[in-house]
Enzyme design. Sequence first.
Site, short mmCIF file in Angstrom:
data_model
loop_
_atom_site.label_atom_id
_atom_site.label_comp_id
_atom_site.label_asym_id
_atom_site.label_seq_id
_atom_site.Cartn_x
_atom_site.Cartn_y
_atom_site.Cartn_z
N LYS A 199 1.20 -1.36 -0.33
CA LYS A 199 0.10 -0.07 0.48
C LYS A 199 1.40 1.42 0.19
O LYS A 199 0.74 1.99 -0.53
CB LYS A 199 -1.08 -0.06 1.25
CG LYS A 199 -2.04 1.29 2.04
CD LYS A 199 -2.27 1.10 2.58
CE LYS A 199 -1.36 1.40 4.16
NZ LYS A 199 -1.24 2.73 3.62
N CYS A 202 -4.38 12.42 13.09
CA CYS A 202 -4.80 11.26 13.34
C CYS A 202 -4.26 11.02 14.41
O CYS A 202 -3.72 11.70 15.53
CB CYS A 202 -4.59 10.49 12.04
SG CYS A 202 -2.80 9.68 12.48
N ASP A 215 6.06 1.05 11.84
CA ASP A 215 4.44 -0.18 11.24
C ASP A 215 4.09 -1.30 12.26
O ASP A 215 3.23 -1.83 11.56
CB ASP A 215 4.43 -0.06 10.50
CG ASP A 215 3.29 2.14 9.09
OD1 ASP A 215 3.22 2.57 10.34
OD2 ASP A 215 3.67 1.29 8.06
N ARG A 275 -7.62 -0.70 6.07
CA ARG A 275 -7.35 0.82 4.63
C ARG A 275 -6.39 -0.30 4.67
O ARG A 275 -5.66 0.10 3.70
CB ARG A 275 -7.43 1.58 6.03
CG ARG A 275 -8.31 2.79 6.11
CD ARG A 275 -7.75 4.15 6.83
NE ARG A 275 -6.56 4.38 5.91
CZ ARG A 275 -5.46 5.07 6.82
NH1 ARG A 275 -5.74 5.17 8.04
NH2 ARG A 275 -4.81 5.50 6.58
#
Length: 420
Positions: free
Chosen positions: A22, A118, A308, A400
């Site tokens: 992604k 966010c 991540d 997502r």
Amino acid sequence: MDKFLIKGPCKIKGNVYVSGSKNAALPILASTLLFDQTVKIKNLPRVKDIETMLNLLKSLGSIIKLSKNKKSVIITKSKNKKVFASYSLVKTMRAGILVLGPLIAKYHKAITSLPGGCLIGARPVNYHLSTLKRLGMKYQIRKGYIHANSKGKLKGTKIKFSNISVGATENSIIAACLAKGKTILKNCAIEPEIKDLTKFLSSAGAKIKWTGKRTVEIEGINSLNSASYSVMSDRIEAGTFCIAACITRGNIVIKNIDPKVIQTELNLLKKMGAKIKKSKNEIYIKGPKKLKSLNNIETKEYPNFPTDLQAQLMVLLCRSDGRSTITENIFENRFMHVAELRRLGAKISVKENKAIIEGGTSFQGAELMSSDLRASVALVLAAMVAYGKSTINRIYHLDRGYEKIENKLRKVGVNIKRIS
Ligand code: UD1
């Protein structure tokens, strides 16, 4: 709202196939705004963020032709180009800011929504704006939008990023492709996804050369050629599966991944006791009976341990034989999974940006809430080894960035069900 129902504990075994990345696909798709010619992008992951980026490109006048399986797309410039990136599209996905660089480079005008913060941090875009300004962009911020223009072509120059930023590096590289003269960018992020972006742009004729570890030189050209490119595989998804094998004491073959891009992660898992065999495009990993704890893990820019995978590694450390620590250096608020993991029985304390994780936890199933993309998958990992039933709510975060993870996990033996 969809949720996952997981019954644990389980052990995984079999093969998993890693999807396209992604984080590599998003800047590559944004950069197609530079092209007059048709472009084909292959190996796209079927995840929500890609759908959002394609909708954003459509709203900017690109003609989008997705293949039946949604894994490849043909993008053609229409006569009706627009330069307005709306809040409704950019707010759900911060990577929307990546259209600013190509729009200003190609059309010398852009009105782009500011992405806003966010949950994992404030995540400003000041580095994107200041480097594009150095290349000749002028801008004002009005009512939540960046109103930008340039007097004709951007102009190449020498820029040193004050801090390393993945997105700002990408936006600047993309913009510099059509600038006048040479741009030298120093102190760049060098994540494999950035190298994939420069590989794609070079395949279309861009003149890009990495001349130092964190230095890239771009000689501006007038236009790019048509191209067909296959996006790299998702190293974060691959790393997540490696952790899944270790936490369940299972063994899997992870297919379609170059082990080199997750070398740091594999070294850590080896230290914890995992057995690993690598070949060119595959990793075999077997979880040990007893996991060793790890001290002083820090998240940092590539080639260091990635933020991540921080949440996923934390879950694994809860199951190790001692005390471990993780320091989060990239995002200021990326420990939101801790409160949910505590509800499963984890013993984790947080002091500023450092988490202290006690090993030896036996998780008990519970009802859980996802807070962000990587935190959600960490909860899935914990639920896989928790005793009893767990329900994970708000999995739209997970959708997502992970392609049909429930199907991939079910195939290797996880008792997981999506409830719509
Ligand atoms: C990208 C990844 C994300 C990953 C992150 C760090 C994509 C689509 N997303 O996000 O998954 O977690 O890299 O590896 O590829 N910052 C500023 N000002 C800026 C830009 C960044 O202060 O203009 C700060 C951020 O708030 C953060 C740090 O710099 O604290 C690094 O952010 P950055 O590398 O830019 O991350 P993203 O590109 O947003």
